[in-house]
Design a protein around this motif. Structure first.
Motif, PDB file in Angstrom:
ATOM      1  N   TYR A 198       0.828  -1.215   0.000  1.00  0.00           N
ATOM      2  CA  TYR A 198       0.000   0.000   0.000  1.00  0.00           C
ATOM      3  C   TYR A 198       0.862   1.264   0.000  1.00  0.00           C
ATOM      4  O   TYR A 198       0.616   2.196  -0.776  1.00  0.00           O
ATOM      5  CB  TYR A 198      -0.913  -0.027   1.223  1.00  0.00           C
ATOM      6  CG  TYR A 198      -1.790   1.192   1.383  1.00  0.00           C
ATOM      7  CD1 TYR A 198      -2.857   1.423   0.520  1.00  0.00           C
ATOM      8  CD2 TYR A 198      -1.555   2.115   2.400  1.00  0.00           C
ATOM      9  CE1 TYR A 198      -3.660   2.535   0.665  1.00  0.00           C
ATOM     10  CE2 TYR A 198      -2.359   3.227   2.550  1.00  0.00           C
ATOM     11  CZ  TYR A 198      -3.406   3.439   1.686  1.00  0.00           C
ATOM     12  OH  TYR A 198      -4.197   4.545   1.832  1.00  0.00           O
ATOM     13  N   PHE A 199       1.878   1.306   0.844  1.00  0.00           N
ATOM     14  CA  PHE A 199       2.741   2.493   0.907  1.00  0.00           C
ATOM     15  C   PHE A 199       3.464   2.710  -0.424  1.00  0.00           C
ATOM     16  O   PHE A 199       3.645   3.852  -0.861  1.00  0.00           O
ATOM     17  CB  PHE A 199       3.767   2.361   2.038  1.00  0.00           C
ATOM     18  CG  PHE A 199       3.164   2.366   3.420  1.00  0.00           C
ATOM     19  CD1 PHE A 199       2.075   3.165   3.729  1.00  0.00           C
ATOM     20  CD2 PHE A 199       3.684   1.559   4.422  1.00  0.00           C
ATOM     21  CE1 PHE A 199       1.518   3.168   4.999  1.00  0.00           C
ATOM     22  CE2 PHE A 199       3.143   1.557   5.692  1.00  0.00           C
ATOM     23  CZ  PHE A 199       2.052   2.364   5.987  1.00  0.00           C
ATOM     24  N   HIS A 200       3.873   1.622  -1.052  1.00  0.00           N
ATOM     25  CA  HIS A 200       4.575   1.759  -2.328  1.00  0.00           C
ATOM     26  C   HIS A 200       3.636   2.183  -3.464  1.00  0.00           C
ATOM     27  O   HIS A 200       4.032   2.979  -4.323  1.00  0.00           O
ATOM     28  CB  HIS A 200       5.303   0.461  -2.684  1.00  0.00           C
ATOM     29  CG  HIS A 200       6.601   0.282  -1.963  1.00  0.00           C
ATOM     30  ND1 HIS A 200       6.687  -0.047  -0.628  1.00  0.00           N
ATOM     31  CD2 HIS A 200       7.887   0.420  -2.382  1.00  0.00           C
ATOM     32  CE1 HIS A 200       7.952  -0.126  -0.254  1.00  0.00           C
ATOM     33  NE2 HIS A 200       8.707   0.159  -1.307  1.00  0.00           N
ATOM     34  N   GLN A 201       2.403   1.668  -3.477  1.00  0.00           N
ATOM     35  CA  GLN A 201       1.485   2.077  -4.557  1.00  0.00           C
ATOM     36  C   GLN A 201       1.170   3.564  -4.442  1.00  0.00           C
ATOM     37  O   GLN A 201       1.033   4.262  -5.450  1.00  0.00           O
ATOM     38  CB  GLN A 201       0.197   1.249  -4.499  1.00  0.00           C
ATOM     39  CG  GLN A 201      -0.816   1.729  -3.474  1.00  0.00           C
ATOM     40  CD  GLN A 201      -2.083   0.930  -3.413  1.00  0.00           C
ATOM     41  OE1 GLN A 201      -2.046  -0.307  -3.381  1.00  0.00           O
ATOM     42  NE2 GLN A 201      -3.214   1.605  -3.354  1.00  0.00           N
ATOM     43  N   CYS A 202       1.082   4.080  -3.211  1.00  0.00           N
ATOM     44  CA  CYS A 202       0.805   5.506  -3.006  1.00  0.00           C
ATOM     45  C   CYS A 202       2.009   6.386  -3.329  1.00  0.00           C
ATOM     46  O   CYS A 202       1.865   7.607  -3.465  1.00  0.00           O
ATOM     47  CB  CYS A 202       0.358   5.759  -1.567  1.00  0.00           C
ATOM     48  SG  CYS A 202      -1.274   5.092  -1.163  1.00  0.00           S
ATOM     49  N   SER A 203       3.173   5.771  -3.446  1.00  0.00           N
ATOM     50  CA  SER A 203       4.407   6.520  -3.670  1.00  0.00           C
ATOM     51  C   SER A 203       4.850   6.522  -5.129  1.00  0.00           C
ATOM     52  O   SER A 203       5.945   6.990  -5.446  1.00  0.00           O
ATOM     53  CB  SER A 203       5.530   5.938  -2.792  1.00  0.00           C
ATOM     54  OG  SER A 203       5.177   6.013  -1.425  1.00  0.00           O
ATOM     55  N   LEU A 204       4.027   6.014  -6.015  1.00  0.00           N
ATOM     56  CA  LEU A 204       4.337   6.085  -7.444  1.00  0.00           C
ATOM     57  C   LEU A 204       4.382   7.540  -7.901  1.00  0.00           C
ATOM     58  O   LEU A 204       3.573   8.357  -7.466  1.00  0.00           O
ATOM     59  CB  LEU A 204       3.292   5.315  -8.251  1.00  0.00           C
ATOM     60  CG  LEU A 204       3.377   3.792  -8.151  1.00  0.00           C
ATOM     61  CD1 LEU A 204       2.064   3.152  -8.563  1.00  0.00           C
ATOM     62  CD2 LEU A 204       4.524   3.262  -9.010  1.00  0.00           C
ATOM     63  N   ARG A 205       5.331   7.853  -8.764  1.00  0.00           N
ATOM     64  CA  ARG A 205       5.458   9.199  -9.323  1.00  0.00           C
ATOM     65  C   ARG A 205       4.895   9.193 -10.736  1.00  0.00           C
ATOM     66  O   ARG A 205       5.222   8.331 -11.540  1.00  0.00           O
ATOM     67  CB  ARG A 205       6.923   9.642  -9.334  1.00  0.00           C
ATOM     68  CG  ARG A 205       7.442   9.999  -7.951  1.00  0.00           C
ATOM     69  CD  ARG A 205       8.948  10.220  -7.951  1.00  0.00           C
ATOM     70  NE  ARG A 205       9.367  11.275  -8.865  1.00  0.00           N
ATOM     71  CZ  ARG A 205       9.296  12.576  -8.600  1.00  0.00           C
ATOM     72  NH1 ARG A 205       8.795  12.984  -7.443  1.00  0.00           N
ATOM     73  NH2 ARG A 205       9.730  13.482  -9.464  1.00  0.00           N
ATOM     74  N   ILE A 206       4.039  10.181 -11.012  1.00  0.00           N
ATOM     75  CA  ILE A 206       3.349  10.222 -12.292  1.00  0.00           C
ATOM     76  C   ILE A 206       3.129  11.675 -12.684  1.00  0.00           C
ATOM     77  O   ILE A 206       3.106  12.557 -11.822  1.00  0.00           O
ATOM     78  CB  ILE A 206       2.009   9.464 -12.181  1.00  0.00           C
ATOM     79  CG1 ILE A 206       1.434   9.092 -13.556  1.00  0.00           C
ATOM     80  CG2 ILE A 206       0.994  10.245 -11.337  1.00  0.00           C
ATOM     81  CD1 ILE A 206       0.338   8.042 -13.491  1.00  0.00           C
ATOM     82  N   THR A 207       2.991  11.941 -13.968  1.00  0.00           N
ATOM     83  CA  THR A 207       2.724  13.303 -14.437  1.00  0.00           C
ATOM     84  C   THR A 207       1.237  13.444 -14.778  1.00  0.00           C
ATOM     85  O   THR A 207       0.514  12.443 -14.913  1.00  0.00           O
ATOM     86  CB  THR A 207       3.541  13.624 -15.702  1.00  0.00           C
ATOM     87  OG1 THR A 207       3.031  12.840 -16.796  1.00  0.00           O
ATOM     88  CG2 THR A 207       5.026  13.331 -15.496  1.00  0.00           C
ATOM     89  N   CYS A 208       0.787  14.674 -14.937  1.00  0.00           N
ATOM     90  CA  CYS A 208      -0.599  14.895 -15.369  1.00  0.00           C
ATOM     91  C   CYS A 208      -0.868  14.204 -16.697  1.00  0.00           C
ATOM     92  O   CYS A 208      -1.917  13.573 -16.887  1.00  0.00           O
ATOM     93  CB  CYS A 208      -0.881  16.396 -15.505  1.00  0.00           C
ATOM     94  SG  CYS A 208      -0.987  17.296 -13.944  1.00  0.00           S
ATOM     95  N   ARG A 209       0.057  14.340 -17.623  1.00  0.00           N
ATOM     96  CA  ARG A 209      -0.106  13.729 -18.946  1.00  0.00           C
ATOM     97  C   ARG A 209      -0.254  12.214 -18.830  1.00  0.00           C
ATOM     98  O   ARG A 209      -1.132  11.615 -19.447  1.00  0.00           O
ATOM     99  CB  ARG A 209       1.094  14.090 -19.826  1.00  0.00           C
ATOM    100  CG  ARG A 209       1.144  13.385 -21.174  1.00  0.00           C
ATOM    101  CD  ARG A 209      -0.007  13.839 -22.084  1.00  0.00           C
ATOM    102  NE  ARG A 209       0.091  13.268 -23.415  1.00  0.00           N
ATOM    103  CZ  ARG A 209      -0.267  12.031 -23.738  1.00  0.00           C
ATOM    104  NH1 ARG A 209      -0.708  11.211 -22.802  1.00  0.00           N
ATOM    105  NH2 ARG A 209      -0.176  11.612 -24.987  1.00  0.00           N
ATOM    106  N   GLN A 210       0.590  11.587 -18.021  1.00  0.00           N
ATOM    107  CA  GLN A 210       0.530  10.137 -17.842  1.00  0.00           C
ATOM    108  C   GLN A 210      -0.735   9.711 -17.109  1.00  0.00           C
ATOM    109  O   GLN A 210      -1.362   8.694 -17.449  1.00  0.00           O
ATOM    110  CB  GLN A 210       1.762   9.663 -17.065  1.00  0.00           C
ATOM    111  CG  GLN A 210       3.076   9.850 -17.814  1.00  0.00           C
ATOM    112  CD  GLN A 210       4.282   9.791 -16.896  1.00  0.00           C
ATOM    113  OE1 GLN A 210       4.156   9.665 -15.675  1.00  0.00           O
ATOM    114  NE2 GLN A 210       5.474   9.898 -17.482  1.00  0.00           N
ATOM    115  N   LEU A 211      -1.135  10.485 -16.115  1.00  0.00           N
ATOM    116  CA  LEU A 211      -2.309  10.136 -15.320  1.00  0.00           C
ATOM    117  C   LEU A 211      -3.592  10.219 -16.147  1.00  0.00           C
ATOM    118  O   LEU A 211      -4.458   9.334 -16.065  1.00  0.00           O
ATOM    119  CB  LEU A 211      -2.405  11.054 -14.105  1.00  0.00           C
ATOM    120  CG  LEU A 211      -3.551  10.799 -13.132  1.00  0.00           C
ATOM    121  CD1 LEU A 211      -3.508   9.374 -12.583  1.00  0.00           C
ATOM    122  CD2 LEU A 211      -3.512  11.807 -11.984  1.00  0.00           C
TER     123      LEU A 211
END
Length: 314
Positions: A198-211
């Motif tokens: 859970y902690f790792h899934q919340c820590s994913l880094r993503i951009t607006c474009r990717q999201l």
């Protein structure tokens, strides 16, 4: 003589106009500080990206700057859990707005260890447990990351290890929630394994474009409109959108539905994913949060964008 209908608003021009208006609001709100690694994020950032079901894109500001996905990840783990175990998930987690804080244990006790919905912390932990089932934490984390990479069509999405460590070091309430649910037999894997995932899934880094790209399948009843691939059944996709509408902004879900009129999911990293059924997916990011933990400038941007584009499910 009949008047000619007004032409549809131009997406590029509208996104640019809304973005310019948001420039005057940059820095508003309060950056999340209960997770130390998030407290250092520049509160003046703002980005927005829109991708339509026909593939048109429009972006503004810091749309290509990565940020911490946080609770928006719950949309994608819910998608994965429904794909894995289907309707049986609803025997372990409800579908109602909570009316309480996202990390409340009082409500969880009153309802015998069954969280009110998949987007409050307790519910999201149960969903992560369903995604983890039969695997190691490392395998589940890689699966969640790879799912996001596939949906976003971008291999650079990855876990921010500093944020994950920071969350694990300060996540005492999440440990309490998970152990409490374990006491009601609503946690099937070891608590430590579930929470590390859970902690790792919340820590994913993503951009607006990717999201925006990653969430586009929800705008087309579970099918990626650009590749034609079926990601989720139409029924389950509608369920995810419904829960985003009613529960995606915690205590402000009703206000978001009232002002924006679209399914959305926020995160304390300052991001918001919004679905425009049959039309588009929108992602905004601005780290400053309002009093209920949603992006202040991001919410304002979505209100104005939806109003000008005529986007609403109502």
């Amino acid at each position: 003589m009949t008047e000619a209908p007004n032409p549809a608003p131009n997406l590029q021009e509208t996104v640019a106009a809304v973005g310019r208006e948001m420039d005057a609001h940059r820095g508003e709100g309060k950056v999340a500080d209960y997770i130390p690694a998030l407290a250092r994020v520049d509160g003046n950032r703002f980005g927005m990206a829109v991708i339509t079901t026909s593939g048109e894109t429009a972006e503004y500001g810091d749309a290509w700057m990565p940020f911490s996905i946080q609770s928006i990840s719950k949309v994608f783990t819910l998608t994965m859990a429904l794909s894995r175990i289907g309707e049986s998930l609803w025997g372990r987690v409800g579908r109602e707005p909570s009316g309480s804080r996202f990390n409340s244990i009082v409500q969880l006790e009153a309802e015998k260890g069954v969280p009110r919905n998949p987007f409050i912390n307790a519910g999201a932990i149960v969903v992560t447990d369903a995604v983890l089932a039969g695997r190691t934490s490392a395998e589940a984390i890689a699966d969640i990351r790879d799912t996001l990479r596939k949906l976003a069509d971008n291999e650079t999405i990855d876990v921010d290890r500093e944020v994950a460590s920071s969350e694990a070091a300060t996540g005492f309430r999440n440990y309490a929630l998970a152990n409490f649910m374990r006491g009601f037999d609503n946690m099937h894997s070891p608590v430590e394994e579930v929470l590390q995932t859970y902690f790792h899934q919340c820590s994913l880094r993503i951009t607006c474009r990717q999201l925006a790209r990653a969430g586009l399948f929800l705008a087309k009843e579970g099918q990626d409109p650009l590749t034609g691939e079926r990601i989720l059944s139409p029924e389950h996709a509608r369920r995810v959108n419904a829960i985003m509408m009613t529960c995606g902004h915690y205590d402000a879900s009703g206000e978001f539905a009232f002002q924006v009129g679209l399914p959305g999911k926020s995160g304390v990293g300052g991001g918001i994913l919004t679905v425009v059924p049959d039309k588009a997916a929108v992602a905004v990011w601005s780290p400053g949060l309002n009093e209920v933990g949603n992006s202040q400038v991001g919410t304002l941007a979505l209100e104005r964008l939806a109003a000008r584009m005529g986007w609403s499910v109502f």
